[in-house]
Write a protein that holds these residues in place. Structure first.
Motif, PDB file in Angstrom:
ATOM      1  N   HIS A 117      22.639   4.321   5.044  1.00  0.00           N
ATOM      2  CA  HIS A 117      22.092   4.412   3.691  1.00  0.00           C
ATOM      3  C   HIS A 117      22.954   3.618   2.704  1.00  0.00           C
ATOM      4  CE1 HIS A 117      20.050   7.704   5.669  1.00  0.00           C
ATOM      5  NE2 HIS A 117      19.281   7.913   4.620  1.00  0.00           N
ATOM      6  N   VAL A 118      24.276   3.730   2.862  1.00  0.00           N
ATOM      7  CA  VAL A 118      25.181   2.979   1.985  1.00  0.00           C
ATOM      8  C   VAL A 118      24.985   1.479   2.189  1.00  0.00           C
ATOM      9  CG1 VAL A 118      27.585   2.665   1.276  1.00  0.00           C
ATOM     10  CG2 VAL A 118      26.823   4.882   2.121  1.00  0.00           C
ATOM     11  N   GLY A 119      24.744   1.084   3.442  1.00  0.00           N
ATOM     12  CA  GLY A 119      24.485  -0.323   3.714  1.00  0.00           C
ATOM     13  C   GLY A 119      23.223  -0.816   3.033  1.00  0.00           C
ATOM     14  N   PHE A 120      22.154  -0.007   3.081  1.00  0.00           N
ATOM     15  CA  PHE A 120      20.925  -0.360   2.367  1.00  0.00           C
ATOM     16  C   PHE A 120      21.204  -0.519   0.872  1.00  0.00           C
ATOM     17  CE2 PHE A 120      18.129   1.320   5.880  1.00  0.00           C
ATOM     18  CZ  PHE A 120      17.407   0.153   6.042  1.00  0.00           C
ATOM     19  N   LEU A 121      21.916   0.449   0.313  1.00  0.00           N
ATOM     20  CA  LEU A 121      22.196   0.409  -1.122  1.00  0.00           C
ATOM     21  C   LEU A 121      23.024  -0.821  -1.483  1.00  0.00           C
ATOM     22  CD1 LEU A 121      21.974   1.913  -3.831  1.00  0.00           C
ATOM     23  CD2 LEU A 121      24.121   3.059  -3.273  1.00  0.00           C
ATOM     24  N   PHE A 122      24.008  -1.143  -0.666  1.00  0.00           N
ATOM     25  CA  PHE A 122      24.857  -2.311  -0.881  1.00  0.00           C
ATOM     26  C   PHE A 122      24.014  -3.581  -0.986  1.00  0.00           C
ATOM     27  CE2 PHE A 122      26.976  -5.904   1.210  1.00  0.00           C
ATOM     28  CZ  PHE A 122      28.083  -6.077   0.397  1.00  0.00           C
ATOM     29  N   VAL A 123      23.086  -3.740  -0.061  1.00  0.00           N
ATOM     30  CA  VAL A 123      22.248  -4.944  -0.042  1.00  0.00           C
ATOM     31  C   VAL A 123      21.278  -4.958  -1.216  1.00  0.00           C
ATOM     32  CG1 VAL A 123      20.500  -6.190   1.264  1.00  0.00           C
ATOM     33  CG2 VAL A 123      22.460  -5.204   2.446  1.00  0.00           C
ATOM     34  N   VAL A 124      20.623  -3.826  -1.482  1.00  0.00           N
ATOM     35  CA  VAL A 124      19.620  -3.757  -2.547  1.00  0.00           C
ATOM     36  C   VAL A 124      20.257  -4.030  -3.910  1.00  0.00           C
ATOM     37  CG1 VAL A 124      18.090  -2.206  -3.803  1.00  0.00           C
ATOM     38  CG2 VAL A 124      18.038  -2.246  -1.312  1.00  0.00           C
ATOM     39  N   VAL A 125      21.411  -3.421  -4.170  1.00  0.00           N
ATOM     40  CA  VAL A 125      22.076  -3.619  -5.464  1.00  0.00           C
ATOM     41  C   VAL A 125      22.496  -5.072  -5.633  1.00  0.00           C
ATOM     42  CG1 VAL A 125      24.122  -3.030  -6.812  1.00  0.00           C
ATOM     43  CG2 VAL A 125      22.835  -1.233  -5.682  1.00  0.00           C
ATOM     44  N   ASN A 126      23.023  -5.687  -4.578  1.00  0.00           N
ATOM     45  CA  ASN A 126      23.431  -7.082  -4.681  1.00  0.00           C
ATOM     46  C   ASN A 126      22.247  -8.008  -4.895  1.00  0.00           C
ATOM     47  OD1 ASN A 126      26.473  -7.899  -4.129  1.00  0.00           O
ATOM     48  ND2 ASN A 126      26.076  -6.039  -2.955  1.00  0.00           N
ATOM     49  N   LEU A 127      21.108  -7.688  -4.280  1.00  0.00           N
ATOM     50  CA  LEU A 127      19.915  -8.503  -4.509  1.00  0.00           C
ATOM     51  C   LEU A 127      19.412  -8.348  -5.942  1.00  0.00           C
ATOM     52  CD1 LEU A 127      17.933  -7.959  -1.178  1.00  0.00           C
ATOM     53  CD2 LEU A 127      19.082 -10.043  -1.921  1.00  0.00           C
ATOM     54  N   LEU A 128      19.431  -7.113  -6.466  1.00  0.00           N
ATOM     55  CA  LEU A 128      18.962  -6.880  -7.833  1.00  0.00           C
ATOM     56  C   LEU A 128      19.852  -7.570  -8.860  1.00  0.00           C
ATOM     57  CD1 LEU A 128      17.989  -3.090  -7.727  1.00  0.00           C
ATOM     58  CD2 LEU A 128      16.449  -5.027  -8.042  1.00  0.00           C
ATOM     59  N   LEU A 129      21.150  -7.603  -8.600  1.00  0.00           N
ATOM     60  CA  LEU A 129      22.093  -8.170  -9.559  1.00  0.00           C
ATOM     61  C   LEU A 129      22.367  -9.643  -9.328  1.00  0.00           C
ATOM     62  CD1 LEU A 129      24.691  -5.236  -9.704  1.00  0.00           C
ATOM     63  CD2 LEU A 129      22.782  -5.681 -11.241  1.00  0.00           C
ATOM     64  N   LEU A 130      21.596 -10.265  -8.453  1.00  0.00           N
ATOM     65  CA  LEU A 130      21.807 -11.677  -8.135  1.00  0.00           C
ATOM     66  C   LEU A 130      21.748 -12.583  -9.372  1.00  0.00           C
ATOM     67  CD1 LEU A 130      22.339 -13.472  -5.673  1.00  0.00           C
ATOM     68  CD2 LEU A 130      19.862 -13.812  -5.482  1.00  0.00           C
ATOM     69  N   PRO A 131      20.851 -12.333 -10.355  1.00  0.00           N
ATOM     70  CA  PRO A 131      20.807 -13.217 -11.540  1.00  0.00           C
ATOM     71  C   PRO A 131      22.108 -13.243 -12.333  1.00  0.00           C
ATOM     72  CG  PRO A 131      18.788 -11.922 -11.381  1.00  0.00           C
ATOM     73  CD  PRO A 131      19.730 -11.368 -10.362  1.00  0.00           C
ATOM     74  N   LEU A 132      22.965 -12.236 -12.175  1.00  0.00           N
ATOM     75  CA  LEU A 132      24.228 -12.227 -12.924  1.00  0.00           C
ATOM     76  C   LEU A 132      25.144 -13.379 -12.543  1.00  0.00           C
ATOM     77  CD1 LEU A 132      25.210  -8.428 -13.013  1.00  0.00           C
ATOM     78  CD2 LEU A 132      24.336  -9.826 -14.888  1.00  0.00           C
ATOM     79  N   ILE A 133      24.948 -13.930 -11.356  1.00  0.00           N
ATOM     80  CA  ILE A 133      25.828 -15.007 -10.903  1.00  0.00           C
ATOM     81  C   ILE A 133      25.743 -16.211 -11.833  1.00  0.00           C
ATOM     82  CG2 ILE A 133      26.257 -16.614  -8.988  1.00  0.00           C
ATOM     83  CD1 ILE A 133      25.398 -14.513  -7.068  1.00  0.00           C
TER      84      ILE A 133
END
Length: 495
Positions: A243-259
């Motif tokens: 579950h933590v792995g799913f959350l890690f990936v989902v959050v990073n995908l959502l915050l991708l525009p911050l780069i």
């Protein structure tokens, strides 16, 4: 050049995947040989001295680092075989059966000749449901810890992941019970439950959604739980490192525009780390979940200073550090599945998600100003495609491990459950109240489908199979996965 600098340079030149494999080899060999601490220390010192002189000896030094960590952990374990006064804290609910309730617990102190002494032994506590024990209670009891039988597969696994034995509690053994004030994590869980209640889900789906998203299983009926057990999807009803792995990936995908912003990668990593640990607290902070959160925190920190194309290297380095810290993690199914699923998402999921983007499929141009409906269409399609792809690759990569460890392969559980789990996590973590109707529809229908499939699979073996494979076969499958990945990467570069 100092000897330490020399070793550091030689370690940096070694691929991180090689480091992970070497550390794992050291752990497994030392555990199999029951290597003593002083033997492991001596061999590690000799290997380190040799690594200063010979480059080839660095690999042996890494192997001995793995051997040393498992030897130190084994030496620190102090099982309690005799009956004595114990202070026990109930951490998470493991099983809720009609005849007994099982908790993952921790012995925090034991009473001996010198009075109360601190302990840190993980155990499994069983009690009759009539006692009404709850997660978060602290109990003083006179009990005996029954050690696991190392000769059995289950007992050997429990000992390897750090649990020393089981305790049976009844009313005659409990001397004092105290329910502590709600912790920060419990308050977060209560707010998360309020968010789930706001979706107005049906009585059949609400308990399942609470279980798969935040690990709240108090309202889950035993007959439904047994249905998932028979269908091969019992692991979905308990929050784990996956579950933590799913959350890690989902959050990073959502915050991708911050780069695209200045210091955007730092802001993205900070937000992701805070989100991960808030989720850990909300889900009950089970040891396997905490270990996964530490690994993904290390991964996130390393991604801050590493380029995007070094994500797999970063994941391997984080896994290596976690294994060196606690070698018992190599036997933890949650840890292994977390590493494998995130590696698959990085290697397969991210490229496939990019291929399935709506703008690429429909060959839309990159106009600066395009309509609002197109923005929403891209957002919904890309989000749904990424969720399904992440769930699918995580399921595919963990199947061989599940067959080896549990003797069971489920073709539906992670794929179907991942959709409901990811969408519910997004609803809990993000202020998207205007989308409540859409979220409710997706969660309701995906969870209903999951319940229906679980019911069907509990009476049929079409989507769930009892398959047990050897360790050698499991390793060969993952070697084939790795070779296939390298071949696809090579093909894409040539293309």
């Amino acid at each position: 050049m100092t000897p330490l600098t020399n070793i550091q340079q030689r370690l940096r030149s070694m691929p991180m995947l090689t480091v992970v494999v070497l550390v794992a080899v050291g752990i497994i060999v030392a555990d199999g040989l029951q290597m003593g601490v002083w033997t492991a220390v001596a061999l590690f010192v000799v290997a380190t001295a040799a690594a200063v002189v010979r480059r080839e000896a660095v690999a042996i030094m890494v192997i001995m680092a793995g051997a040393l960590t498992i030897s130190l952990r084994r030496e620190a374990e102090q099982p309690i075989a005799e009956s004595q006064l114990l202070k026990v804290e109930l951490l998470t609910l493991a099983h809720d059966l009609p005849s007994r309730v099982d908790f993952n617990a921790k012995i925090t102190a034991s009473f001996g000749e010198k009075g109360w002494q601190r302990r840190a032994a993980e155990v499994r506590v069983s009690a009759h449901p009539a006692l009404g024990l709850q997660v978060g209670e602290r109990i003083v009891t006179r009990a005996r810890v029954r050690p696991y039988d190392e000769e059995t597969s289950y007992g050997g696994y429990m000992l390897r992941v750090g649990r020393v034995g089981t305790i049976w509690l009844d009313s005659t053994k409990i001397l004092r019970r105290e329910r502590c004030a709600p912790s920060f994590g419990e308050r977060l869980r209560a707010k998360a439950m309020q968010r789930i209640e706001a979706l107005r889900l049906s009585p059949e789906t609400r308990p399942v959604v609470a279980a798969i998203s935040i690990g709240e299983r108090s309202t889950l009926k035993s007959d439904l739980r047994q249905t998932y057990v028979r269908a091969g999807g019992a692991h979905l009803l308990a929050v784990s490192g996956l579950h933590v792995g799913f959350l890690f990936v989902v959050v990073n995908l959502l915050l991708l525009p911050l780069i695209a912003l200045r210091h955007g990668q730092i802001m993205r990593s900070a937000a992701a780390i805070v989100t991960i640990w808030l989720y850990v607290a909300m889900a009950g902070a089970a040891p396997s979940v905490v270990r996964a959160a530490i690994m993904f925190t290390l991964t996130q920190l390393m991604l801050t200073v590493a380029s995007q194309n070094k994500s797999l290297n970063t994941l391997c380095l984080a896994a290596s550090l976690m294994l060196v810290w606690d070698g018992r993690m190599i036997y933890d199914a949650g840890f292994l599945m977390s590493v494998l699923s995130v590696a698959a998402i990085i290697a397969w999921g991210v490229p496939l998600s990019r291929t399935l983007r709506l703008s690429r499929l429909l060959r839309w141009g990159r106009e600066q100003n395009y309509s609002r409906w197109r923005k929403w269409a891209e957002l919904i399609w890309n989000g749904a495609a990424a969720t399904i792809v992440v769930s699918f690759v995580a399921s595919a990569v963990t199947m061989p491990l599940a067959a080896h460890l549990f003797g069971e392969v489920s073709l539906w559980s992670v794929v179907v459950g991942g959709v409901a789990m990811c969408v519910t996590m997004l609803w809990i973590l993000l202020p998207i109240t205007p989308l409540a109707g859409v979220v409710s529809w997706v969660v309701e229908h995906s969870t209903s489908a999951m319940n229906a499939i679980a019911e069907w699979c509990s009476h049929s073996s079409v989507m769930s199979y009892q398959i047990s494979i050897s360790l050698a076969s499991c390793l060969m499958i993952y070697l084939a996965y790795a070779l296939l990945t390298l071949a696809l990467w090579s093909y894409s570069k040539e293309g």
